[in-house]
Scaffold this motif. Structure first.
Motif, PDB file in Angstrom:
ATOM      1  N   ILE A 115       0.634  -1.230  -0.174  1.00 14.96           N
ATOM      2  CA  ILE A 115      -0.004   0.153   0.089  1.00 14.96           C
ATOM      3  C   ILE A 115       0.968   1.209   0.037  1.00 14.96           C
ATOM      4  N   PRO A 116       0.793   2.151  -1.088  1.00  8.30           N
ATOM      5  CA  PRO A 116       1.626   3.221  -1.071  1.00  8.30           C
ATOM      6  C   PRO A 116       1.161   4.166   0.021  1.00  8.30           C
ATOM      7  N   PHE A 117       2.053   4.893   0.785  1.00  8.44           N
ATOM      8  CA  PHE A 117       2.000   5.793   1.612  1.00  8.44           C
ATOM      9  C   PHE A 117       0.838   7.061   0.973  1.00  8.44           C
ATOM     10  N   GLN A 118       1.189   7.236  -0.400  1.00 13.63           N
ATOM     11  CA  GLN A 118       0.229   8.493  -0.822  1.00 13.63           C
ATOM     12  C   GLN A 118      -1.067   8.237  -0.870  1.00 13.63           C
ATOM     13  N   ILE A 119      -1.666   6.837  -0.664  1.00  8.50           N
ATOM     14  CA  ILE A 119      -2.920   6.662  -0.587  1.00  8.50           C
ATOM     15  C   ILE A 119      -3.498   6.804   0.633  1.00  8.50           C
ATOM     16  N   LEU A 120      -2.606   6.870   1.677  1.00  7.32           N
ATOM     17  CA  LEU A 120      -3.280   6.851   3.106  1.00  7.32           C
ATOM     18  C   LEU A 120      -2.981   8.457   3.523  1.00  7.32           C
ATOM     19  N   TRP A 204      15.593  10.300   5.956  1.00  8.45           N
ATOM     20  CA  TRP A 204      16.342  11.390   5.814  1.00  8.45           C
ATOM     21  C   TRP A 204      15.890  11.814   4.126  1.00  8.45           C
ATOM     22  N   ASN A 205      15.697  10.982   3.241  1.00  9.62           N
ATOM     23  CA  ASN A 205      15.295  10.989   1.910  1.00  9.62           C
ATOM     24  C   ASN A 205      13.933  11.192   1.529  1.00  9.62           C
ATOM     25  N   ASP A 206      13.089  11.395   2.588  1.00  7.24           N
ATOM     26  CA  ASP A 206      11.603  11.599   2.566  1.00  7.24           C
ATOM     27  C   ASP A 206      11.279  13.036   2.365  1.00  7.24           C
ATOM     28  N   LEU A 207      10.574  13.454   1.142  1.00  6.06           N
ATOM     29  CA  LEU A 207      10.117  14.501   0.824  1.00  6.06           C
ATOM     30  C   LEU A 207       8.577  14.733   0.810  1.00  6.06           C
ATOM     31  N   LEU A 211       6.354  18.012   2.963  1.00  6.72           N
ATOM     32  CA  LEU A 211       5.878  18.891   1.916  1.00  6.72           C
ATOM     33  C   LEU A 211       4.454  18.932   2.303  1.00  6.72           C
ATOM     34  N   ILE A 212       3.736  17.820   2.788  1.00  7.83           N
ATOM     35  CA  ILE A 212       2.258  17.735   3.033  1.00  7.83           C
ATOM     36  C   ILE A 212       1.878  18.302   4.374  1.00  7.83           C
ATOM     37  N   PHE A 213       2.662  17.726   5.190  1.00  3.92           N
ATOM     38  CA  PHE A 213       2.243  18.224   6.682  1.00  3.92           C
ATOM     39  C   PHE A 213       2.912  19.331   7.529  1.00  3.92           C
ATOM     40  N   THR A 214       3.802  19.991   6.833  1.00  6.75           N
ATOM     41  CA  THR A 214       4.299  21.290   7.459  1.00  6.75           C
ATOM     42  C   THR A 214       4.498  22.315   6.477  1.00  6.75           C
ATOM     43  N   THR A 215       4.381  23.551   7.138  1.00  7.45           N
ATOM     44  CA  THR A 215       4.452  24.750   6.193  1.00  7.45           C
ATOM     45  C   THR A 215       5.297  25.742   6.868  1.00  7.45           C
TER      46      THR A 215
END
Length: 273
Positions: A115-120, A204-207, A211-215
């Motif tokens: 299950i890709p993380f993007q779906i959740l 470390w490599n997660d974008l 990008l989604i949860f912080t501004t």
């Protein structure tokens, strides 16, 4: 195959060396090009006549990598710590305890790997908003605090350890937690190191999560710094390549330090059902 016989033939060891050297050059050539570009004082020059470290200095200052390194290290270590604890506990339970629905739980955990993380991301975003966790470190830590891969990895390591060792500890009066802490975890050190490397490098490599949860700018991670860097200085390839190398050095050093345990861990995974 015939070519394998030629490579293994004692009279032609140079063929093996030649093949390995060619493969190494092929793999390392893109990295070499990145390094040369980062040291070039001009854009668009493949082989510059001179080299400079000014690109690294400018990239470090403009990307605010000190803050980005601190945030990425904090998030990566927190997620890795959570995954080590949850994976060790769940993996040991699935490997040694016998209870109803054990196989169903294991299959469910394995199913989460596809299950890709993007779906959740939408339900996770709603939960974080409901808990007032958006724009906090917890928004970057909690969504990946548990890893199905980590649980399966540790379960496979615990299964590979002989049961006789635990039985002897039980006779001596050791509890389940004592056995896990004093016996199982030291024996499963390659699996722990492998999980640590996978989790830390992945975070470390997660974008996507930052990008989604912080501004908030003060929560900027290394990958966010690189993304903004590319948008601002798209045509400054030496500057961008210098920033890429700065962001890559920590994970390369970490992998080199744990490569022996990592290779052993990968080789041991899945040896028993």
């Amino acid at each position: 195959m015939q070519w394998q016989k030629w490579l293994n033939f004692p009279k032609f060891p140079f063929l093996r060396v030649l093949g390995l050297t060619g493969g190494a050059i092929l793999v390392l050539s893109p990295l070499l090009l990145v390094v040369i570009t980062s040291l070039s004082p001009q854009t668009g020059v493949i082989l510059p006549s001179s080299f400079t470290l000014e690109n690294y200095q400018q990239a470090w200052q403009r990307g605010d990598f000190l803050l980005a390194f601190a945030n990425s290290t904090l998030v990566a270590l927190a997620v890795t710590g959570f995954q080590l604890v949850t994976s060790a506990l769940a993996g040991y339970a699935l490997a040694r305890l016998r209870f109803r629905g054990q196989q169903a739980i294991l299959l469910l955990i394995l199913a989460t790997l596809v299950i890709p993380f993007q779906i959740l991301v939408i339900p996770i975003f709603i939960l974080l908003k409901w808990g007032s966790l958006l724009n906090t470190y917890w928004a970057l830590i909690l969504p990946t605090a548990v890893s199905g891969y980590g649980i399966f990895l540790m379960r496979q390591f615990f299964v590979s350890i002989p049961v006789d060792i635990e039985e002897a500890a039980v006779i001596d009066g050791a509890s389940r937690l004592d056995i896990l802490w004093s016996i199982m975890l030291p024996l499963a050190r390659p699996g722990l190191v492998t999980l640590f490397l996978f989790a830390f490098i992945g975070e470390w490599n997660d974008l996507f999560k930052p990008l989604i949860f912080t501004t908030r700018p003060e929560l900027q991670t290394v990958q966010l710094a690189l993304a903004e860097f590319q948008e601002q200085f798209t045509n400054r390839w030496p500057l961008l390549m210098a920033a890429v190398i700065i962001a890559t050095i920590p994970v390369v050093v970490l992998f080199l330090l744990g490569q022996k345990q990592f290779i052993r861990g990968i080789g041991t995974t899945g040896i028993k059902n």
